[in-house]
Each structure stands twice: as structure tokens, then as C-alpha cells.
Design a protein around this motif. Structure first.
Motif, mmCIF file in Angstrom:
data_model
loop_
_atom_site.group_PDB
_atom_site.id
_atom_site.type_symbol
_atom_site.label_atom_id
_atom_site.label_comp_id
_atom_site.label_asym_id
_atom_site.label_seq_id
_atom_site.Cartn_x
_atom_site.Cartn_y
_atom_site.Cartn_z
ATOM 1 N N ASN A 120 -44.036 5.710 -50.597
ATOM 2 C CA ASN A 120 -43.691 4.805 -49.857
ATOM 3 C C ASN A 120 -42.341 4.482 -49.913
ATOM 4 O OD1 ASN A 120 -45.843 4.329 -48.408
ATOM 5 N ND2 ASN A 120 -46.962 2.766 -50.229
ATOM 6 N N ASN A 121 -41.824 4.989 -51.307
ATOM 7 C CA ASN A 121 -40.464 4.651 -51.687
ATOM 8 C C ASN A 121 -39.401 5.761 -51.133
ATOM 9 O OD1 ASN A 121 -40.693 2.423 -53.063
ATOM 10 N ND2 ASN A 121 -41.406 3.555 -54.848
ATOM 11 N N ALA A 122 -40.118 6.801 -50.449
ATOM 12 C CA ALA A 122 -39.200 8.150 -49.969
ATOM 13 C C ALA A 122 -39.054 7.731 -48.485
ATOM 14 C CB ALA A 122 -39.900 9.299 -50.283
ATOM 15 N N ASP A 123 -37.969 8.531 -48.036
ATOM 16 C CA ASP A 123 -37.713 8.371 -46.640
ATOM 17 C C ASP A 123 -38.044 9.610 -45.848
ATOM 18 O OD1 ASP A 123 -36.298 6.018 -46.957
ATOM 19 O OD2 ASP A 123 -34.424 7.070 -47.555
ATOM 20 N N ASN A 124 -38.391 9.567 -44.570
ATOM 21 C CA ASN A 124 -38.691 10.406 -43.539
ATOM 22 C C ASN A 124 -39.953 11.599 -44.008
ATOM 23 O OD1 ASN A 124 -36.412 9.806 -41.811
ATOM 24 N ND2 ASN A 124 -35.132 10.898 -43.320
ATOM 25 N N VAL A 125 -40.822 10.826 -44.938
ATOM 26 C CA VAL A 125 -41.957 11.532 -45.301
ATOM 27 C C VAL A 125 -42.874 12.316 -43.996
ATOM 28 C CG1 VAL A 125 -44.254 11.597 -46.575
ATOM 29 C CG2 VAL A 125 -42.315 10.040 -47.099
ATOM 30 N N ASN A 126 -42.891 11.620 -42.748
ATOM 31 C CA ASN A 126 -43.563 12.246 -41.766
ATOM 32 C C ASN A 126 -42.938 13.544 -41.356
ATOM 33 O OD1 ASN A 126 -45.424 10.168 -41.757
ATOM 34 N ND2 ASN A 126 -44.322 8.895 -40.385
ATOM 35 N N ARG A 127 -41.755 13.712 -41.817
ATOM 36 C CA ARG A 127 -40.998 15.046 -41.160
ATOM 37 C C ARG A 127 -41.233 16.116 -42.453
ATOM 38 N NH1 ARG A 127 -34.989 12.940 -39.332
ATOM 39 N NH2 ARG A 127 -35.866 11.191 -37.987
ATOM 40 N N TRP A 128 -41.870 15.597 -43.311
ATOM 41 C CA TRP A 128 -42.130 16.818 -44.645
ATOM 42 C C TRP A 128 -43.257 17.666 -44.148
ATOM 43 C CZ3 TRP A 128 -41.304 13.770 -49.782
ATOM 44 C CH2 TRP A 128 -40.251 13.056 -49.828
ATOM 45 N N SER A 129 -43.411 18.730 -44.967
ATOM 46 C CA SER A 129 -44.583 19.544 -44.787
ATOM 47 C C SER A 129 -45.246 19.210 -46.071
ATOM 48 C CB SER A 129 -44.077 21.247 -44.837
ATOM 49 O OG SER A 129 -43.739 21.358 -46.215
ATOM 50 N N VAL A 130 -46.741 19.552 -45.903
ATOM 51 C CA VAL A 130 -47.520 19.293 -47.204
ATOM 52 C C VAL A 130 -46.981 19.713 -48.309
ATOM 53 C CG1 VAL A 130 -49.167 21.232 -46.828
ATOM 54 C CG2 VAL A 130 -50.074 19.276 -47.646
ATOM 55 N N TYR B 203 -59.853 18.490 -58.587
ATOM 56 C CA TYR B 203 -58.462 18.388 -57.851
ATOM 57 C C TYR B 203 -58.217 17.334 -56.817
ATOM 58 C CZ TYR B 203 -58.332 23.438 -59.132
ATOM 59 O OH TYR B 203 -58.172 24.781 -59.481
ATOM 60 N N ILE B 204 -57.026 16.969 -56.476
ATOM 61 C CA ILE B 204 -56.766 15.983 -55.658
ATOM 62 C C ILE B 204 -56.123 16.598 -54.236
ATOM 63 C CG2 ILE B 204 -55.372 13.828 -54.755
ATOM 64 C CD1 ILE B 204 -55.572 13.012 -57.769
ATOM 65 N N ARG B 205 -57.271 16.566 -53.261
ATOM 66 C CA ARG B 205 -56.608 17.219 -51.891
ATOM 67 C C ARG B 205 -55.668 16.303 -51.095
ATOM 68 N NH1 ARG B 205 -61.349 17.885 -48.120
ATOM 69 N NH2 ARG B 205 -60.870 15.588 -47.503
ATOM 70 N N CYS B 206 -54.437 16.989 -50.821
ATOM 71 C CA CYS B 206 -53.687 16.121 -50.073
ATOM 72 C C CYS B 206 -53.726 16.847 -48.643
ATOM 73 C CB CYS B 206 -52.064 16.501 -50.555
ATOM 74 S SG CYS B 206 -50.638 15.932 -49.644
ATOM 75 N N THR B 207 -53.796 15.754 -47.502
ATOM 76 C CA THR B 207 -53.691 16.196 -46.293
ATOM 77 C C THR B 207 -52.636 15.498 -45.507
ATOM 78 O OG1 THR B 207 -56.071 16.619 -46.128
ATOM 79 C CG2 THR B 207 -55.151 16.359 -44.132
ATOM 80 N N HIS B 208 -51.843 16.513 -44.787
ATOM 81 C CA HIS B 208 -50.802 15.981 -44.009
ATOM 82 C C HIS B 208 -50.432 16.654 -43.012
ATOM 83 C CE1 HIS B 208 -47.008 13.962 -43.647
ATOM 84 N NE2 HIS B 208 -46.279 15.020 -43.599
ATOM 85 N N ASN B 209 -50.278 16.039 -41.915
ATOM 86 C CA ASN B 209 -50.131 16.868 -40.365
ATOM 87 C C ASN B 209 -50.687 17.942 -40.202
ATOM 88 O OD1 ASN B 209 -47.853 14.933 -39.767
ATOM 89 N ND2 ASN B 209 -46.303 16.392 -40.822
ATOM 90 N N ARG B 210 -52.254 17.853 -40.472
ATOM 91 C CA ARG B 210 -53.082 18.795 -40.366
ATOM 92 C C ARG B 210 -53.270 20.114 -41.374
ATOM 93 N NH1 ARG B 210 -53.715 19.034 -33.689
ATOM 94 N NH2 ARG B 210 -53.686 16.841 -33.438
ATOM 95 N N SER B 211 -52.368 19.606 -42.389
ATOM 96 C CA SER B 211 -52.440 20.906 -43.369
ATOM 97 C C SER B 211 -52.659 20.385 -44.436
ATOM 98 C CB SER B 211 -50.974 21.525 -43.454
ATOM 99 O OG SER B 211 -50.519 21.963 -42.413
ATOM 100 N N ILE B 212 -53.201 21.172 -45.507
ATOM 101 C CA ILE B 212 -53.954 20.737 -46.542
ATOM 102 C C ILE B 212 -53.485 21.519 -47.913
ATOM 103 C CG2 ILE B 212 -56.119 20.815 -48.113
ATOM 104 C CD1 ILE B 212 -57.597 20.520 -45.662
ATOM 105 N N LYS B 213 -53.024 20.922 -48.982
ATOM 106 C CA LYS B 213 -52.868 21.509 -50.315
ATOM 107 C C LYS B 213 -53.434 20.776 -51.486
ATOM 108 C CE LYS B 213 -49.062 23.822 -52.681
ATOM 109 N NZ LYS B 213 -47.638 24.386 -52.925
ATOM 110 N N TYR B 214 -53.866 21.540 -52.455
ATOM 111 C CA TYR B 214 -54.539 20.699 -53.659
ATOM 112 C C TYR B 214 -53.724 20.716 -55.041
ATOM 113 C CZ TYR B 214 -58.755 22.094 -50.909
ATOM 114 O OH TYR B 214 -59.567 22.006 -49.806
ATOM 115 N N ILE B 215 -53.759 19.509 -55.378
ATOM 116 C CA ILE B 215 -53.246 19.188 -56.696
ATOM 117 C C ILE B 215 -54.113 19.140 -57.943
ATOM 118 C CG2 ILE B 215 -51.850 17.519 -57.842
ATOM 119 C CD1 ILE B 215 -50.910 16.316 -55.366
ATOM 120 N N LYS B 216 -54.071 19.864 -58.724
ATOM 121 C CA LYS B 216 -54.654 20.325 -59.959
ATOM 122 C C LYS B 216 -54.324 19.175 -60.919
ATOM 123 C CE LYS B 216 -56.431 23.477 -63.566
ATOM 124 N NZ LYS B 216 -56.051 24.829 -64.055
#
Length: 408
Positions: A69-79, A20-33
Motif C-alpha cells: 500500500n505504500n508502494a507506487d504503481n503496484v498494478n504494473r508490476w509482475s508477480v 508457504y504464502i501464495r501470491c497471486t497477481h495479474n493471473r500469475s502465481i508465486k510462492y513465498i516460503k
């Protein structure tokens, strides 16, 4: 910014782990199989030590970072938003099935006439480009060639591309997420495509004397009798469209008035194109002759389209017999408006109200109690003028073609 790490979770019965690849964003985690597997011998302290697997994961992670990097406002997204964005496949989207579902929705909204026009445009495009074209494959060159293939079909060359563009734009709204810059349909193929302008057809109004001769025509056949009678109903009811006349119900006849919503524009107006027309005594006998059971009138036709077609055939016979240019049911709508404006001196706003068009005073219509009273007055003036019952004491106007273009 999101961070990523390759790792494993639960061991399988064959002593391997799914990577899996673990994605961590804004203190939340989700896994990509992933589609990768690693043997337990390549795991140490819970960490992957297989360099080949780690290299492949590094490539995947770099791709994720490049995409973000090609997307906008990523910091506002949820994980969850990020993982959805990264795992959404950019597959080609079939165009024709989407258009058919779009048209079907129009039918469900009782926009049958518009749905038919859109389907004609789609069928024309399918004949030229095939049934398997995708949104991503449509381009300005293809569209221009399709428009050229329509040849001398001037009205189609103007309207069909507009219908197709409406469906294409609806697809973009459906599949693109502009807030998160998830763009599955990036192209704008209609930009730069020149859509031919259809020449405005000459107005079909005829003189009051000709109107009188048609409405007083001594019919020999049943077809010409019915054509004359319908022409009279249309004219006396202030140029009512035949589809509205055909579909009138008994509930539309209230206290001596025809109260209905004009089908052509009711779905695009906040007032539902509602109008009231006082029935003139001259045509009350026609209400008895053509009295229907389910509908207000029974003209002997199964639908509004065949009704209009057959009445126009009868009107052609009358025209030929009288030796005048051919007229149709719409002629009487144009003629009513022209006589009201030119011969009776009515203002364009008054004519617009009578024809059930959106006028400059549409807000006033919300609170004026007897807004439709002027229609009764002006209609009586027009009828009296046509039949010479009294002279209208207003100076005849010079025709203003641009103003009369409102008739429709």
C-alpha cells in the motif's frame, strides 16, 4: 492488487509440511516460503486448520499488504516484482566499502587523479566517523561536524563534501529502485548541509617582461636549466599542463604539431579535449635535448607528479635569483592567456580555444576544417610580443577579472 493465502505443498519425511504464502497477481502465481511448519494432523482437505499457524500467516500477510500500500504503481508490476519487493530485507548498507569500489572503478577508467582526490576525501571522513558507518547512519549533523573538523583546509572543506555526496548519490542509484518505490536508502543527509565556498585564488599571470627574463635565465645548475627549459616548452606550447607534456608520445608529434587530448577534461567532453599546437621553431632544439625513447620527451623523472614538483622547485630558485614573486609551471599558462587577451587583443573565445576549453562555438568545431589554425597565429603573436620582435597593433585591453577566470 495482489492477494495472498497460506498453504502447504509437499509433505516431508517427518510428516510435516513447510508453510508457504501464495501470491497471486495479474493471473500469475508465486510462492513465498516461510519459516513455519505444520504437522499432517493439522491439515484437512489440503487446507491448514492449525489456528496458531493461520494467525501467524495472517500477520505476515498484513505486513505484505501494508508494504504494498505504500508502494507506487503496484498494478504494473509482475508477480516476481512483488515477491522480490516483499522479501528484500531492509538491512543497513556499508558506506565505506561501496566508496572504495566506486573509486576503484574510477581508476579502471584511467581517472587516476580524480580517484586520488576522492580517496583523500574518503580517508578524511573515515578518520572522523570510523570505518563501519552505513548509508543509513550518515546524517546532516554528522556531515556538518566533519566539515568543521577540517579546520582551515579551505579547499578541502569545499571539495571533500562534494566528492562524498557524489559517492553517496551513486549508492542511492545502486540500491534504490525508484520505479518500484523500493527505497533502501531513504535519507538525503546532504540536504541543508552548508558546504563552504573556497575563495578563488588570485590569478598567477605575470608581465611579459618577467616571462622573458625567466625564459632567458642563465642557468648555472642542472635543476634551474631544466626548470627554465620546461617553462619555455609550457609557454611556447600554449600553456600545456605538465602532466600532458610529460605523457606525450612520439605519435603525438605529427607534421610539426603536438596533437593530444588534455588529460584534465578528456573524460568529460565529447571531443575528448583534443587539440593541435604547431611547434614554434624557437623550441625545436629542446625536442632534441630531451628526446625520449618510449615517450616524446625524457625529462629524467619517473612520473608526472614528481616531474612537476621538481620543476617548481627549480622555478622557485630562479624566482629568488631574479628577485621576483615565486612562479610555478601553471604561471605560464595563466600568463600566456593574459598576454593573448590583454596585450594582443584576442577575444575570450579565441583564448578559450587556445587553452582547450569548451567554448560557445563547440558545435562549429565539428565541421570547421582548420579549427586549430588560429592557435598557431595567436601563439606567434604572443611569443613575438614577449620577446619584443614586433609590436602588436591592437589597443591594450583593461583587465576583466571575470572573463579571465576561465583560465584553468
Amino acid at each position: 492488487m495482489a492477494t495472498f493465502k497460506a498453504l502447504v505443498q509437499k509433505k516431508r519425511s517427518d510428516n510435516t509440511y513447510v508453510v508457504y504464502i501464495r501470491c497471486t497477481h495479474n493471473r500469475s502465481i508465486k510462492y513465498i516460503k516461510t519459516d513455519l511448519y505444520v504437522h499432517e494432523r493439522k491439515i484437512k482437505g489440503g487446507e491448514i486448520i492449525d489456528q496458531t499457524i493461520l494467525g501467524q500467516c495472517a500477520i505476515k500477510i498484513k505486513g505484505y499488504l501494508d508494504k504494498l500500500n505504500n508502494a507506487d504503481n503496484v498494478n504494473r508490476w509482475s508477480v516476481n516484482d512483488i515477491v522480490d519487493f516483499l522479501t528484500t530485507e531492509q538491512t543497513d548498507i556499508p558506506f565505506i566499502p561501496f566508496c572504495k569500489s566506486f573509486i576503484e572503478e574510477m581508476r579502471k577508467e584511467n581517472r587516476g587523479r580524480s580517484a586520488t582526490n576522492y580517496m583523500c576525501a574518503l580517508n578524511s571522513f573515515v578518520r572522523h566517523s570510523g570505518n563501519n558507518v552505513t548509508f543509513q547512519e550518515i546524517n546532516s549533523i554528522e556531515l556538518t561536524n566533519w566539515i568543521k573538523s577540517l579546520g582551515d583546509m579551505k579547499r578541502a572543506k569545499e571539495s571533500y563534501p562534494k566528492y562524498l555526496k557524489t559517492m553517496f548519490d551513486a549508492g542511492c542509484s545502486e540500491y534504490n529502485d525508484y520505479n518500484r518505490n523500493i527505497i533502501r536508502i531513504p535519507s538525503r543527509p546532504f540536504t541543508g548541509v552548508k558546504i563552504p565556498k573556497h575563495d578563488v585564488a588570485p590569478k598567477k599571470a605575470i608581465d611579459a617582461s618577467v616571462i622573458k627574463s625567466i625564459l632567458e635565465f642563465e642557468a648555472i645548475t642542472e635543476q634551474t636549466k631544466k626548470a627554465r627549459d620546461i617553462a619555455k616548452l609550457v609557454f611556447y606550447l600554449v600553456g600545456i599542463n605538465t602532466v600532458d607534456l610529460f605523457n606525450l608520445k612520439h605519435s603525438n608529434y605529427i607534421n610539426g604539431k603536438i596533437c593530444y587530448n588534455r588529460s584534465k577534461t578528456k573524460d568529460s567532453r565529447t571531443d575528448k579535449a583534443y587539440i593541435e599546437i604547431t611547434v614554434h621553431p624557437d623550441i625545436l632544439y629542446l625536442f632534441e635535448i630531451y628526446k625520449g625513447e618510449e615517450r616524446l620527451f625524457d625529462f629524467g623523472y619517473c612520473n608526472a607528479r614528481s616531474f612537476n614538483k621538481q620543476i617548481n622547485i627549480g622555478l622557485k630558485t630562479i624566482s629568488d635569483t631574479l628577485g621576483i614573486p615565486q612562479v610555478g609551471t601553471y604561471t605560464f599558462r595563466h600568463s600566456w592567456a593574459t598576454i593573448a587577451y590583454i596585450d594582443c587583443g584576442a577575444s575570450i573565445d579565441s583564448v578559450a580555444l587556445c587553452l582547450n576549453h569548451i567554448s560557445a562555438h563547440k558545435v562549429t568545431r565539428l565541421y570547421v576544417k582548420d579549427i586549430f589554425k588560429p592557435i598557431e597565429v595567436l601563439n606567434s603573436e604572443v611569443i613575438d610580443f614577449v620577446f619584443g620582435r614586433k609590436k602588436v597593433g591592437k589597443k591594450k585591453k583593461k583587465v576583466d577579472v571575470k572573463e579571465l577566470e576561465l583560465v584553468g
